[in-house]
Write a protein that holds these residues in place. Structure first.
Motif, mmCIF file in Angstrom:
data_model
loop_
_atom_site.group_PDB
_atom_site.id
_atom_site.type_symbol
_atom_site.label_atom_id
_atom_site.label_comp_id
_atom_site.label_asym_id
_atom_site.label_seq_id
_atom_site.Cartn_x
_atom_site.Cartn_y
_atom_site.Cartn_z
ATOM 1 N N SER A 121 3.820 -17.519 -2.227
ATOM 2 C CA SER A 121 3.441 -16.800 -3.456
ATOM 3 C C SER A 121 4.628 -16.143 -4.145
ATOM 4 O O SER A 121 4.448 -15.417 -5.121
ATOM 5 C CB SER A 121 2.401 -15.728 -3.109
ATOM 6 O OG SER A 121 2.960 -14.741 -2.272
ATOM 7 N N GLY A 125 2.196 -15.687 -10.100
ATOM 8 C CA GLY A 125 1.708 -14.505 -10.792
ATOM 9 C C GLY A 125 0.763 -13.705 -9.907
ATOM 10 O O GLY A 125 0.555 -14.035 -8.740
ATOM 11 N N ARG A 126 0.168 -12.674 -10.487
ATOM 12 C CA ARG A 126 -0.677 -11.765 -9.709
ATOM 13 C C ARG A 126 -1.867 -12.476 -9.078
ATOM 14 O O ARG A 126 -2.160 -12.303 -7.905
ATOM 15 C CB ARG A 126 -1.173 -10.631 -10.610
ATOM 16 C CG ARG A 126 -2.019 -9.596 -9.885
ATOM 17 C CD ARG A 126 -2.372 -8.459 -10.807
ATOM 18 N NE ARG A 126 -3.107 -8.948 -11.968
ATOM 19 C CZ ARG A 126 -3.515 -8.171 -12.964
ATOM 20 N NH1 ARG A 126 -3.210 -6.882 -12.957
ATOM 21 N NH2 ARG A 126 -4.193 -8.667 -13.971
ATOM 22 N N TRP A 127 -2.562 -13.306 -9.866
ATOM 23 C CA TRP A 127 -3.767 -13.965 -9.357
ATOM 24 C C TRP A 127 -3.419 -15.051 -8.339
ATOM 25 O O TRP A 127 -4.137 -15.256 -7.363
ATOM 26 C CB TRP A 127 -4.578 -14.546 -10.506
ATOM 27 C CG TRP A 127 -5.172 -13.473 -11.385
ATOM 28 C CD1 TRP A 127 -4.800 -13.168 -12.656
ATOM 29 C CD2 TRP A 127 -6.205 -12.553 -11.025
ATOM 30 N NE1 TRP A 127 -5.540 -12.107 -13.130
ATOM 31 C CE2 TRP A 127 -6.407 -11.718 -12.155
ATOM 32 C CE3 TRP A 127 -6.964 -12.352 -9.879
ATOM 33 C CZ2 TRP A 127 -7.358 -10.696 -12.148
ATOM 34 C CZ3 TRP A 127 -7.908 -11.331 -9.872
ATOM 35 C CH2 TRP A 127 -8.104 -10.525 -10.995
ATOM 36 N N GLY A 128 -2.325 -15.733 -8.575
ATOM 37 C CA GLY A 128 -1.887 -16.734 -7.612
ATOM 38 C C GLY A 128 -1.550 -16.100 -6.278
ATOM 39 O O GLY A 128 -1.925 -16.610 -5.215
ATOM 40 N N ARG A 129 -0.851 -14.976 -6.319
ATOM 41 C CA ARG A 129 -0.515 -14.274 -5.085
ATOM 42 C C ARG A 129 -1.765 -13.801 -4.364
ATOM 43 O O ARG A 129 -1.876 -13.910 -3.137
ATOM 44 C CB ARG A 129 0.374 -13.066 -5.393
ATOM 45 C CG ARG A 129 1.793 -13.429 -5.765
ATOM 46 C CD ARG A 129 2.675 -12.196 -5.812
ATOM 47 N NE ARG A 129 4.056 -12.548 -6.097
ATOM 48 C CZ ARG A 129 5.066 -11.708 -5.976
ATOM 49 N NH1 ARG A 129 4.841 -10.472 -5.583
ATOM 50 N NH2 ARG A 129 6.297 -12.090 -6.247
ATOM 51 N N ALA A 130 -2.708 -13.266 -5.136
ATOM 52 C CA ALA A 130 -3.954 -12.780 -4.535
ATOM 53 C C ALA A 130 -4.687 -13.901 -3.816
ATOM 54 O O ALA A 130 -5.220 -13.708 -2.713
ATOM 55 C CB ALA A 130 -4.849 -12.169 -5.616
ATOM 56 N N LEU A 131 -4.695 -15.094 -4.423
ATOM 57 C CA LEU A 131 -5.382 -16.232 -3.810
ATOM 58 C C LEU A 131 -4.699 -16.652 -2.515
ATOM 59 O O LEU A 131 -5.360 -16.891 -1.490
ATOM 60 C CB LEU A 131 -5.428 -17.403 -4.791
ATOM 61 C CG LEU A 131 -6.096 -18.686 -4.276
ATOM 62 C CD1 LEU A 131 -7.553 -18.415 -3.917
ATOM 63 C CD2 LEU A 131 -5.986 -19.804 -5.317
#
Length: 207
Positions: A121, A125-131
């Motif tokens: 990650s 971005g933020r959502w990619g990292r969260a996933l």
């Protein structure tokens, strides 16, 4: 006899609940899940991560990953030999694995999957990292729960392993924070591109 007894009582209660909740489908699935945290699998994944970083010439990240993983393993072995805590169920283990605290599966899964999540990650971005963190976190929690379900560890064994693994993952994240996003994956490609673009000098006798 306050907190110590309370923790022990909680661990025993959770172990009893896990035994009572056992069922045929889970009895088939949990051994498969727990094998994902096996020493052979975790070692293979750790070596793959370090070699991938070296191949991409991310030497600082490779050193940080290797040190974090090695330190976590030493922490696990030191506590196992130091505390000699018995497992909830007698299992055919020898050496350090004979002891229960902390859970080796939970400890090593937390740090290795954690490092993997940080690397994958790194440029997202933020959502990619969260996933990515959610997927790796789910794998770690599943492995940790399988150890309790199978009677291999107490709750506190697993929690201690998860906590230390999380701390080492955070330390690894700080260690590579100075590496700009995309640099880890792009450094190797840039080197290969330079090699392709370098003009080839013909021998003098050919000219």
């Amino acid at each position: 006899a306050g907190p110590r007894a309370a923790v022990s009582t909680l661990a025993i209660s959770v172990a009893s609940l896990a035994r009572e909740s056992r069922n045929a489908p889970a009895d088939e699935i949990m051994p498969v899940i727990t094998m994902l945290g096996d020493t052979v699998v975790m070692t293979a994944l750790a070596v793959t991560i370090v070699l991938w970083l070296v191949w991409h010439k991310a030497y600082r990240a490779a050193w940080a990953a290797g040190i974090a993983i090695a330190a976590t393993k030493l922490f696990e072995l030191a506590l196992k030999y130091g505390l000699h805590r018995a497992r909830p169920t007698e299992l055919a283990y020898a050496g350090a694995s004979e002891y229960s605290f902390p859970s080796g599966h939970a400890t090593m899964a937390a740090v290795i999957f954690g490092i993997l999540a940080v690397l994958v990650s790194h440029a997202m971005g933020r959502w990619g990292r969260a996933l990515v963190y959610a997927i790796c976190g789910l794998a770690v929690v599943a492995i940790a729960y399988s150890r309790i379900y199978l009677g291999a560890h107490w709750l506190t064994d697993v929690l201690a392993g998860l906590l230390f693994g999380a701390v080492m993952t955070a330390a690894f994240g700080v260690a590579i924070e100075a590496i700009p996003p995309r640099r880890i994956s792009e450094r190797h490609r840039h080197h290969r591109r330079q090699e392709r673009e370098e003009p080839r000098h013909l021998p003098a006798e050919v000219l």
